[in-house]
Design a protein around this motif. Structure first.
Motif, PDB file in Angstrom:
ATOM      1  N   ARG A  70       6.167  -6.902  -3.205  1.00  0.00           N
ATOM      2  CA  ARG A  70       4.939  -6.317  -3.709  1.00  0.00           C
ATOM      3  C   ARG A  70       4.024  -6.203  -2.598  1.00  0.00           C
ATOM      4  NH1 ARG A  70       0.809  -5.207  -7.381  1.00  0.00           N
ATOM      5  NH2 ARG A  70      -1.203  -6.639  -6.984  1.00  0.00           N
ATOM      6  N   ARG A  71       3.728  -7.210  -1.904  1.00  0.00           N
ATOM      7  CA  ARG A  71       2.860  -7.120  -0.548  1.00  0.00           C
ATOM      8  C   ARG A  71       3.375  -6.313   0.267  1.00  0.00           C
ATOM      9  NH1 ARG A  71       2.881 -13.045  -1.685  1.00  0.00           N
ATOM     10  NH2 ARG A  71       4.274 -13.253  -0.351  1.00  0.00           N
ATOM     11  N   HIS A  72       4.656  -6.432   0.667  1.00  0.00           N
ATOM     12  CA  HIS A  72       5.394  -5.613   1.930  1.00  0.00           C
ATOM     13  C   HIS A  72       5.180  -4.002   1.607  1.00  0.00           C
ATOM     14  CE1 HIS A  72       8.318  -5.044   5.002  1.00  0.00           C
ATOM     15  NE2 HIS A  72       8.569  -4.052   4.534  1.00  0.00           N
TER      16      HIS A  72
ATOM     17  N   GLU B  64       3.041  -0.811   3.410  1.00  0.00           N
ATOM     18  CA  GLU B  64       3.752   0.349   3.859  1.00  0.00           C
ATOM     19  C   GLU B  64       2.969   1.470   3.562  1.00  0.00           C
ATOM     20  OE1 GLU B  64       8.660  -1.004   4.634  1.00  0.00           O
ATOM     21  OE2 GLU B  64       7.897  -0.297   2.609  1.00  0.00           O
ATOM     22  N   VAL B  65       2.635   1.305   2.285  1.00  0.00           N
ATOM     23  CA  VAL B  65       1.888   2.649   1.755  1.00  0.00           C
ATOM     24  C   VAL B  65       0.613   2.828   2.441  1.00  0.00           C
ATOM     25  CG1 VAL B  65       0.505   3.764  -0.331  1.00  0.00           C
ATOM     26  CG2 VAL B  65       2.860   2.434  -0.595  1.00  0.00           C
ATOM     27  N   PHE B  66      -0.133   1.690   2.545  1.00  0.00           N
ATOM     28  CA  PHE B  66      -1.478   1.937   3.360  1.00  0.00           C
ATOM     29  C   PHE B  66      -1.276   2.188   4.661  1.00  0.00           C
ATOM     30  CE2 PHE B  66      -4.226  -0.141   6.523  1.00  0.00           C
ATOM     31  CZ  PHE B  66      -5.523   0.323   5.866  1.00  0.00           C
ATOM     32  N   LEU B  67      -0.066   1.627   5.492  1.00  0.00           N
ATOM     33  CA  LEU B  67       0.133   2.272   6.935  1.00  0.00           C
ATOM     34  C   LEU B  67       0.645   3.755   6.961  1.00  0.00           C
ATOM     35  CD1 LEU B  67       2.090  -0.853   7.939  1.00  0.00           C
ATOM     36  CD2 LEU B  67      -0.254  -0.241   8.719  1.00  0.00           C
TER      37      LEU B  67
ATOM     38  N   ASP C  15       8.237  -3.199  10.564  1.00  0.00           N
ATOM     39  CA  ASP C  15       7.857  -4.450  11.551  1.00  0.00           C
ATOM     40  C   ASP C  15       6.209  -5.022  11.101  1.00  0.00           C
ATOM     41  OD1 ASP C  15      10.228  -4.371  12.313  1.00  0.00           O
ATOM     42  OD2 ASP C  15       9.642  -3.714  14.287  1.00  0.00           O
ATOM     43  N   ASP C  16       5.385  -4.028  11.232  1.00  0.00           N
ATOM     44  CA  ASP C  16       4.065  -4.560  10.713  1.00  0.00           C
ATOM     45  C   ASP C  16       3.846  -5.094   9.402  1.00  0.00           C
ATOM     46  OD1 ASP C  16       3.219  -4.149  13.589  1.00  0.00           O
ATOM     47  OD2 ASP C  16       2.446  -2.233  12.899  1.00  0.00           O
ATOM     48  N   ALA C  17       4.397  -4.164   8.305  1.00  0.00           N
ATOM     49  CA  ALA C  17       4.375  -4.756   6.977  1.00  0.00           C
ATOM     50  C   ALA C  17       4.886  -5.897   6.891  1.00  0.00           C
ATOM     51  CB  ALA C  17       4.875  -3.757   6.036  1.00  0.00           C
ATOM     52  N   GLU C  18       5.974  -6.239   7.694  1.00  0.00           N
ATOM     53  CA  GLU C  18       6.683  -7.716   7.483  1.00  0.00           C
ATOM     54  C   GLU C  18       5.672  -8.644   8.018  1.00  0.00           C
ATOM     55  OE1 GLU C  18      10.463  -9.582   7.087  1.00  0.00           O
ATOM     56  OE2 GLU C  18       9.648  -7.785   6.612  1.00  0.00           O
ATOM     57  N   VAL C  19       4.926  -8.272   9.051  1.00  0.00           N
ATOM     58  CA  VAL C  19       3.726  -9.241   9.606  1.00  0.00           C
ATOM     59  C   VAL C  19       2.598  -9.626   8.397  1.00  0.00           C
ATOM     60  CG1 VAL C  19       2.058  -9.696  11.211  1.00  0.00           C
ATOM     61  CG2 VAL C  19       4.261  -9.010  12.021  1.00  0.00           C
ATOM     62  N   LEU C  20       2.254  -8.399   8.063  1.00  0.00           N
ATOM     63  CA  LEU C  20       1.014  -8.352   7.014  1.00  0.00           C
ATOM     64  C   LEU C  20       1.312  -9.105   5.855  1.00  0.00           C
ATOM     65  CD1 LEU C  20      -0.163  -4.620   7.856  1.00  0.00           C
ATOM     66  CD2 LEU C  20      -1.417  -6.874   8.168  1.00  0.00           C
ATOM     67  N   GLU C  21       2.559  -8.938   5.247  1.00  0.00           N
ATOM     68  CA  GLU C  21       2.786  -9.587   4.063  1.00  0.00           C
ATOM     69  C   GLU C  21       2.807 -11.099   4.067  1.00  0.00           C
ATOM     70  OE1 GLU C  21       7.501 -10.344   3.351  1.00  0.00           O
ATOM     71  OE2 GLU C  21       7.252  -8.489   3.955  1.00  0.00           O
TER      72      GLU C  21
ATOM     73  N   ARG D 129      19.851  14.276  -4.679  1.00  0.00           N
ATOM     74  CA  ARG D 129      18.276  14.104  -4.405  1.00  0.00           C
ATOM     75  C   ARG D 129      18.444  12.727  -3.509  1.00  0.00           C
ATOM     76  NH1 ARG D 129      15.836  14.146  -8.479  1.00  0.00           N
ATOM     77  NH2 ARG D 129      15.334  16.443  -8.655  1.00  0.00           N
ATOM     78  N   ILE D 130      17.639  12.474  -2.544  1.00  0.00           N
ATOM     79  CA  ILE D 130      17.741  11.210  -1.838  1.00  0.00           C
ATOM     80  C   ILE D 130      16.513  10.529  -2.458  1.00  0.00           C
ATOM     81  CG2 ILE D 130      17.257  10.081   0.439  1.00  0.00           C
ATOM     82  CD1 ILE D 130      19.661  11.938   0.390  1.00  0.00           C
ATOM     83  N   ALA D 131      16.656   9.420  -3.211  1.00  0.00           N
ATOM     84  CA  ALA D 131      15.882   8.847  -4.014  1.00  0.00           C
ATOM     85  C   ALA D 131      15.251   7.465  -3.185  1.00  0.00           C
ATOM     86  CB  ALA D 131      16.558   8.236  -5.465  1.00  0.00           C
ATOM     87  N   ARG D 132      16.100   6.743  -2.379  1.00  0.00           N
ATOM     88  CA  ARG D 132      15.859   5.292  -2.052  1.00  0.00           C
ATOM     89  C   ARG D 132      16.742   4.882  -0.927  1.00  0.00           C
ATOM     90  NH1 ARG D 132      16.604  -0.204  -3.058  1.00  0.00           N
ATOM     91  NH2 ARG D 132      18.094   0.291  -4.794  1.00  0.00           N
ATOM     92  N   VAL D 133      16.018   4.173   0.159  1.00  0.00           N
ATOM     93  CA  VAL D 133      16.915   3.941   1.103  1.00  0.00           C
ATOM     94  C   VAL D 133      16.490   2.510   1.425  1.00  0.00           C
ATOM     95  CG1 VAL D 133      17.234   6.142   2.311  1.00  0.00           C
ATOM     96  CG2 VAL D 133      15.381   4.606   3.006  1.00  0.00           C
ATOM     97  N   LEU D 134      17.423   1.919   2.077  1.00  0.00           N
ATOM     98  CA  LEU D 134      17.149   0.446   2.426  1.00  0.00           C
ATOM     99  C   LEU D 134      15.932   0.166   3.649  1.00  0.00           C
ATOM    100  CD1 LEU D 134      20.360  -1.542   2.756  1.00  0.00           C
ATOM    101  CD2 LEU D 134      18.925  -1.519   0.667  1.00  0.00           C
ATOM    102  N   ASP D 135      15.098  -0.730   3.390  1.00  0.00           N
ATOM    103  CA  ASP D 135      13.966  -0.689   4.150  1.00  0.00           C
ATOM    104  C   ASP D 135      14.516  -1.915   5.398  1.00  0.00           C
ATOM    105  OD1 ASP D 135      11.477  -1.019   5.524  1.00  0.00           O
ATOM    106  OD2 ASP D 135      10.525  -2.117   3.790  1.00  0.00           O
ATOM    107  N   GLU D 136      15.178  -0.971   6.266  1.00  0.00           N
ATOM    108  CA  GLU D 136      15.555  -1.630   7.378  1.00  0.00           C
ATOM    109  C   GLU D 136      15.489  -0.734   8.770  1.00  0.00           C
ATOM    110  OE1 GLU D 136      18.062  -2.621  10.741  1.00  0.00           O
ATOM    111  OE2 GLU D 136      19.014  -1.127   9.526  1.00  0.00           O
ATOM    112  N   ARG D 137      14.974  -1.350   9.744  1.00  0.00           N
ATOM    113  CA  ARG D 137      14.466  -0.652  10.989  1.00  0.00           C
ATOM    114  C   ARG D 137      15.309   0.320  11.437  1.00  0.00           C
ATOM    115  NH1 ARG D 137       9.755  -0.406  14.342  1.00  0.00           N
ATOM    116  NH2 ARG D 137      10.257   1.523  15.783  1.00  0.00           N
ATOM    117  N   GLU D 138      16.563  -0.224  11.982  1.00  0.00           N
ATOM    118  CA  GLU D 138      17.546   0.598  12.532  1.00  0.00           C
ATOM    119  C   GLU D 138      18.025   1.724  11.493  1.00  0.00           C
ATOM    120  OE1 GLU D 138      20.733  -1.443  14.218  1.00  0.00           O
ATOM    121  OE2 GLU D 138      19.540  -2.998  15.353  1.00  0.00           O
ATOM    122  N   LEU D 139      18.339   1.593  10.230  1.00  0.00           N
ATOM    123  CA  LEU D 139      18.705   2.558   9.646  1.00  0.00           C
ATOM    124  C   LEU D 139      17.566   3.812   9.547  1.00  0.00           C
ATOM    125  CD1 LEU D 139      19.988   3.799   6.981  1.00  0.00           C
ATOM    126  CD2 LEU D 139      18.934   2.592   5.626  1.00  0.00           C
ATOM    127  N   LEU D 140      16.246   3.392   9.513  1.00  0.00           N
ATOM    128  CA  LEU D 140      15.045   4.200   9.447  1.00  0.00           C
ATOM    129  C   LEU D 140      14.818   5.203  10.445  1.00  0.00           C
ATOM    130  CD1 LEU D 140      12.337   1.984   7.558  1.00  0.00           C
ATOM    131  CD2 LEU D 140      13.656   3.733   6.163  1.00  0.00           C
TER     132      LEU D 140
END
Length: 215
Positions: A74-76, A80-83, A96-102, A154-165
């Motif tokens: 939830r926090r993470h 992400e939406v805010f950023l 990465d920044d959402a990780e710190v902020l959460e 339709r692309i619906a969701r992807v893992l939240d992983e930096r290298e993948l993104l």
């Protein structure tokens, strides 16, 4: 940065570990860590009663683990939406920044952020944003790699992983885009996706972490 227990809990949840067992290979791939590191962390999470482990099958979140993972997610995802919406981050830059902020976000701050953002329901990567004390149960979807040639998705969701993104940005693949699978290379080779605007080549490894809706 070495993944911590929170990273493991969030990934297990993202992979569907609230409902099914997730094997170590999936975690190794998702966090880009060694098999030994995964085994060590799983042992710790079992001792803390955050996951249950079944030999040769994998791990599944306990009620306590799901509650903790849902609060973290939830926090993470709110950050992400805010950023993305207010600081103009691209979807591959926010993790990465959402990780710190959460980790420095109190429940009060999370609730006020939720209100400020007008209660978003999904993060930039297509993941559900739970309400206060709500448990995350992502919609059950098949992966892109599960479908044959000729399927419209339709692309619906992807893992939240930096290298993948970063990879998805490099091939110009985004959330909510619609495609037809036109080719799948042999021996777990890449997939070719097409729509009216473009043709995209997706590696099998990436396709195995992209969740889609069949059209």
């Amino acid at each position: 940065m070495t993944p911590n227990r929170e990273d493991y809990l969030k990934l297990i949840l993202e992979l569907g570990g609230d409902q099914v067992k997730i094997n170590n290979k999936q975690i190794v791939s998702g966090l880009v860590v060694s098999a030994a590191s995964v085994s060590e962390m799983i042992t710790k999470l079992v001792k803390e009663q955050l996951v249950e482990h079944t030999p040769y099958q994998g791990v599944q979140l306990t009620t306590a683990g799901l509650k903790k993972a849902s609060a973290l997610v939830r926090r993470h995802r709110l950050w992400e939406v805010f950023l993305v919406e207010h600081l103009k981050y691209s979807w591959n830059e926010v993790h990465d920044d959402a990780e710190v902020l959460e980790h420095v976000t109190s429940e009060t701050l999370a609730n006020r952020l939720d209100g400020y953002l007008e209660h978003p329901t999904y993060c930039p990567h297509g993941g559900m944003i739970p309400k206060i004390d709500q448990l995350v149960h992502e919609k059950k979807r098949e992966k892109l790699s599960d479908y044959p040639v000729g399927t419209k998705v339709r692309i619906a969701r992807v893992l939240d992983e930096r290298e993948l993104l970063d990879y998805l940005v490099s091939i110009d693949l985004g959330i909510n885009e619609e495609y037809t699978i036109t080719n799948i290379a042999a021996y777990e080779g890449g997939l070719t996706l097409k729509n009216q605007e473009k043709t995209v080549q997706v590696s099998y490894k990436a396709a195995d972490t992209i969740f889609v809706d069949k059209l």
